[in-house]
Design an enzyme around this catalytic site. Sequence first.
Site, PDB file in Angstrom:
ATOM      1  N   TYR A 120      -9.680   4.311   1.612  1.00 33.27           N
ATOM      2  CA  TYR A 120      -8.827   4.057   2.790  1.00 33.27           C
ATOM      3  C   TYR A 120      -9.617   4.305   4.073  1.00 33.27           C
ATOM      4  O   TYR A 120      -9.577   3.493   5.009  1.00 33.27           O
ATOM      5  CB  TYR A 120      -7.603   4.972   2.709  1.00 33.27           C
ATOM      6  CG  TYR A 120      -6.611   4.816   3.848  1.00 33.27           C
ATOM      7  CD1 TYR A 120      -5.909   3.626   4.027  1.00 33.27           C
ATOM      8  CD2 TYR A 120      -6.365   5.873   4.730  1.00 33.27           C
ATOM      9  CE1 TYR A 120      -4.993   3.498   5.068  1.00 33.27           C
ATOM     10  CE2 TYR A 120      -5.454   5.749   5.765  1.00 33.27           C
ATOM     11  CZ  TYR A 120      -4.765   4.562   5.931  1.00 33.27           C
ATOM     12  OH  TYR A 120      -3.867   4.427   6.965  1.00 33.27           O
ATOM     13  N   ASN A 144      -0.944  -4.940  11.590  1.00 37.27           N
ATOM     14  CA  ASN A 144      -0.392  -3.631  11.204  1.00 37.27           C
ATOM     15  C   ASN A 144      -0.308  -3.443   9.688  1.00 37.27           C
ATOM     16  O   ASN A 144      -0.433  -2.323   9.205  1.00 37.27           O
ATOM     17  CB  ASN A 144       1.005  -3.495  11.835  1.00 37.27           C
ATOM     18  CG  ASN A 144       1.790  -2.337  11.259  1.00 37.27           C
ATOM     19  OD1 ASN A 144       1.533  -1.183  11.586  1.00 37.27           O
ATOM     20  ND2 ASN A 144       2.724  -2.628  10.367  1.00 37.27           N
ATOM     21  N   LYS A 169     -10.474   1.678   7.178  1.00 39.19           N
ATOM     22  CA  LYS A 169     -10.014   1.946   8.548  1.00 39.19           C
ATOM     23  C   LYS A 169     -11.195   2.046   9.517  1.00 39.19           C
ATOM     24  O   LYS A 169     -11.067   1.746  10.708  1.00 39.19           O
ATOM     25  CB  LYS A 169      -9.138   3.201   8.570  1.00 39.19           C
ATOM     26  CG  LYS A 169      -7.804   3.003   7.845  1.00 39.19           C
ATOM     27  CD  LYS A 169      -6.911   2.031   8.612  1.00 39.19           C
ATOM     28  CE  LYS A 169      -5.802   1.430   7.797  1.00 39.19           C
ATOM     29  NZ  LYS A 169      -4.931   0.530   8.535  1.00 39.19           N
ATOM     30  N   VAL A 197      -0.785 -10.369   3.023  1.00 43.46           N
ATOM     31  CA  VAL A 197      -1.929 -10.607   3.915  1.00 43.46           C
ATOM     32  C   VAL A 197      -3.255 -10.751   3.162  1.00 43.46           C
ATOM     33  O   VAL A 197      -4.221 -11.287   3.713  1.00 43.46           O
ATOM     34  CB  VAL A 197      -2.067  -9.512   5.013  1.00 43.46           C
ATOM     35  CG1 VAL A 197      -0.921  -9.573   6.004  1.00 43.46           C
ATOM     36  CG2 VAL A 197      -2.236  -8.124   4.414  1.00 43.46           C
ATOM     37  N   ILE A 245       1.767  10.014  10.937  1.00 44.29           N
ATOM     38  CA  ILE A 245       3.004   9.451  11.491  1.00 44.29           C
ATOM     39  C   ILE A 245       4.064   9.437  10.386  1.00 44.29           C
ATOM     40  O   ILE A 245       3.766   9.095   9.236  1.00 44.29           O
ATOM     41  CB  ILE A 245       2.751   8.004  11.992  1.00 44.29           C
ATOM     42  CG1 ILE A 245       1.533   7.940  12.950  1.00 44.29           C
ATOM     43  CG2 ILE A 245       4.009   7.433  12.648  1.00 44.29           C
ATOM     44  CD1 ILE A 245       1.628   8.770  14.214  1.00 44.29           C
ATOM     45  N   SER A 295      -7.075   4.214  12.041  1.00 46.94           N
ATOM     46  CA  SER A 295      -6.503   5.533  11.726  1.00 46.94           C
ATOM     47  C   SER A 295      -7.512   6.593  12.140  1.00 46.94           C
ATOM     48  O   SER A 295      -8.717   6.326  12.218  1.00 46.94           O
ATOM     49  CB  SER A 295      -6.259   5.637  10.218  1.00 46.94           C
ATOM     50  OG  SER A 295      -6.067   6.981   9.836  1.00 46.94           O
TER      51      SER A 295
HETATM   52  N1  LIG Z   1       1.772   6.404   8.764  1.00 45.30           N
HETATM   53  C1  LIG Z   1       0.647   6.934   9.198  1.00 45.30           C
HETATM   54  O1  LIG Z   1       0.520   8.169   9.293  1.00 45.30           O
HETATM   55  C2  LIG Z   1      -0.499   6.054   9.594  1.00 45.30           C
HETATM   56  C3  LIG Z   1      -1.618   6.677  10.170  1.00 45.30           C
HETATM   57  C4  LIG Z   1      -2.691   5.896  10.559  1.00 45.30           C
HETATM   58  C5  LIG Z   1      -2.668   4.540  10.369  1.00 45.30           C
HETATM   59  N2  LIG Z   1      -1.583   3.950   9.792  1.00 45.30           N
HETATM   60  C6  LIG Z   1      -1.640   2.509   9.602  1.00 45.30           C
HETATM   61  O2  LIG Z   1      -0.529   1.900  10.246  1.00 45.30           O
HETATM   62  C7  LIG Z   1      -0.127   0.740   9.518  1.00 45.30           C
HETATM   63  C8  LIG Z   1       1.350   0.836   9.191  1.00 45.30           C
HETATM   64  O3  LIG Z   1       1.556   2.034   8.467  1.00 45.30           O
HETATM   65  P1  LIG Z   1       3.013   2.558   8.076  1.00 45.30           P
HETATM   66  O4  LIG Z   1       2.895   4.020   7.900  1.00 45.30           O
HETATM   67  O5  LIG Z   1       4.055   1.987   8.974  1.00 45.30           O
HETATM   68  O6  LIG Z   1       3.127   1.903   6.619  1.00 45.30           O
HETATM   69  P2  LIG Z   1       4.414   1.668   5.675  1.00 45.30           P
HETATM   70  O7  LIG Z   1       5.590   2.424   6.169  1.00 45.30           O
HETATM   71  O8  LIG Z   1       3.926   1.904   4.287  1.00 45.30           O
HETATM   72  O9  LIG Z   1       4.688   0.099   5.886  1.00 45.30           O
HETATM   73  C9  LIG Z   1       3.703  -0.801   5.506  1.00 45.30           C
HETATM   74  C10 LIG Z   1       4.060  -2.174   5.991  1.00 45.30           C
HETATM   75  O10 LIG Z   1       2.988  -3.059   5.611  1.00 45.30           O
HETATM   76  C11 LIG Z   1       3.511  -4.097   4.777  1.00 45.30           C
HETATM   77  N3  LIG Z   1       2.509  -4.460   3.783  1.00 45.30           N
HETATM   78  C12 LIG Z   1       1.870  -3.657   2.905  1.00 45.30           C
HETATM   79  N4  LIG Z   1       1.004  -4.369   2.145  1.00 45.30           N
HETATM   80  C13 LIG Z   1       1.108  -5.658   2.568  1.00 45.30           C
HETATM   81  C14 LIG Z   1       0.490  -6.859   2.202  1.00 45.30           C
HETATM   82  N5  LIG Z   1      -0.408  -6.928   1.203  1.00 45.30           N
HETATM   83  N6  LIG Z   1       0.846  -7.987   2.860  1.00 45.30           N
HETATM   84  C15 LIG Z   1       1.754  -7.954   3.859  1.00 45.30           C
HETATM   85  N7  LIG Z   1       2.393  -6.850   4.253  1.00 45.30           N
HETATM   86  C16 LIG Z   1       2.068  -5.707   3.612  1.00 45.30           C
HETATM   87  C17 LIG Z   1       4.790  -3.541   4.178  1.00 45.30           C
HETATM   88  O11 LIG Z   1       5.657  -4.601   3.797  1.00 45.30           O
HETATM   89  P3  LIG Z   1       6.879  -4.360   2.753  1.00 45.30           P
HETATM   90  O12 LIG Z   1       7.863  -3.458   3.440  1.00 45.30           O
HETATM   91  O13 LIG Z   1       7.458  -5.694   2.516  1.00 45.30           O
HETATM   92  O14 LIG Z   1       6.273  -3.715   1.538  1.00 45.30           O
HETATM   93  C18 LIG Z   1       5.329  -2.714   5.353  1.00 45.30           C
HETATM   94  O15 LIG Z   1       5.975  -3.538   6.282  1.00 45.30           O
HETATM   95  C19 LIG Z   1      -1.035   0.663   8.301  1.00 45.30           C
HETATM   96  O16 LIG Z   1      -2.116  -0.203   8.554  1.00 45.30           O
HETATM   97  C20 LIG Z   1      -1.533   2.091   8.146  1.00 45.30           C
HETATM   98  O17 LIG Z   1      -2.770   2.152   7.487  1.00 45.30           O
HETATM   99  C21 LIG Z   1      -0.508   4.679   9.410  1.00 45.30           C
END
Ligand SMILES: NC(=O)c1ccc[n+]([C@@H]2O[C@H](COP(=O)([O-])OP(=O)(O)OC[C@H]3O[C@@H](n4cnc5c(N)ncnc54)[C@H](OP(=O)(O)O)[C@@H]3O)[C@@H](O)[C@H]2O)c1
Length: 246
Positions: free
Chosen positions: A154, A89, A158, A63, A187, A141
């Site tokens: 980060y 996302n 956000k 992205v 999460i 977030s």
């Molecule tokens: N987990 C939490 O506690 C939490 C809390 C608040 C907000 N969030 C937000 O929610 C979103 C998803 O988080 P998550 O925990 O599900 O993350 P995750 O498990 O680390 O998964 C990240 C996803 O983003 C993709 N990605 C990362 N960098 C990318 C790039 N440069 N271009 C395209 N795709 C990319 C990854 O693709 P690949 O699998 O191919 O690497 C994967 O599908 C994020 O924006 C995160 O900041 C998460």
Amino acid sequence: MGKRFVVTGGSRGIGAAVVRLALAEGADVVFGYRRNADAARELCEGMAKAHPERICAALPVDVSDQDGVAGFAEGALEALGSIDVLVNNAGISRSSAFAGMPRGEWDELVETNLGGLFNTTQPLVLPMVKQRGGAVINLSSVVGLHGSAMQVGYSTTKAGIIGFTKALSKEISGFGVTVNAVAPGLIETDMTAVIPEEHREIVRARIPTGRFGTPEDVAHTICFLASDRARYITGQVIEIAGGLVL
Ligand SMILES: NC(=O)c1ccc[n+]([C@@H]2O[C@H](COP(=O)([O-])OP(=O)(O)OC[C@H]3O[C@@H](n4cnc5c(N)ncnc54)[C@H](OP(=O)(O)O)[C@@H]3O)[C@@H](O)[C@H]2O)c1
């Protein structure tokens, strides 16, 4: 539901939960992934078996690469015919004390979490504006609302996503396109699996519901915001954090 979804970062975690729930609710979905081609393929194969009448396709995209995202957007529109819902996302998190944070880490966060938002939304929001209907849902977030020590970069990105959401909402809600953000707490995904156990216990103690969230907890709110039931909600940030106060 019958909506056409584009989801970035759909191979794992919250994005994959959105893909599964949207398809279960009758949507067609194109999702992006960066590196995990195997996980993306497995998800598509599982969805094809569970929902053979629906479209589920995965396309590789970084992205932060504007040209690459333009190709992704074209591919998604070709596969779906048009788009009703964009879920921004894809994102990365990094953790370090600000005093020693390498400039490269800051740049990587900004280019992925904010650059990605620009690159993806610009080509994909136009068809929704033209058809006078759609929903954009951005992943912020709780740290974007409240800040988190050791996560200045980060948290900054956000918080920027919230500004983007509110401003774009004012610009395009009159065309029938809502723009909202969700602000998850902690999460259970790969992103948070790296947090040391003692720190997880400290955070868990501050969550009134007594547990970390699941990707599905977030996906349900996203699919609600994508639905016609949420058509009068725009420019909002919805916390999904089990009551966590940072
Ligand atoms: N987990 C939490 O506690 C939490 C809390 C608040 C907000 N969030 C937000 O929610 C979103 C998803 O988080 P998550 O925990 O599900 O993350 P995750 O498990 O680390 O998964 C990240 C996803 O983003 C993709 N990605 C990362 N960098 C990318 C790039 N440069 N271009 C395209 N795709 C990319 C990854 O693709 P690949 O699998 O191919 O690497 C994967 O599908 C994020 O924006 C995160 O900041 C998460």
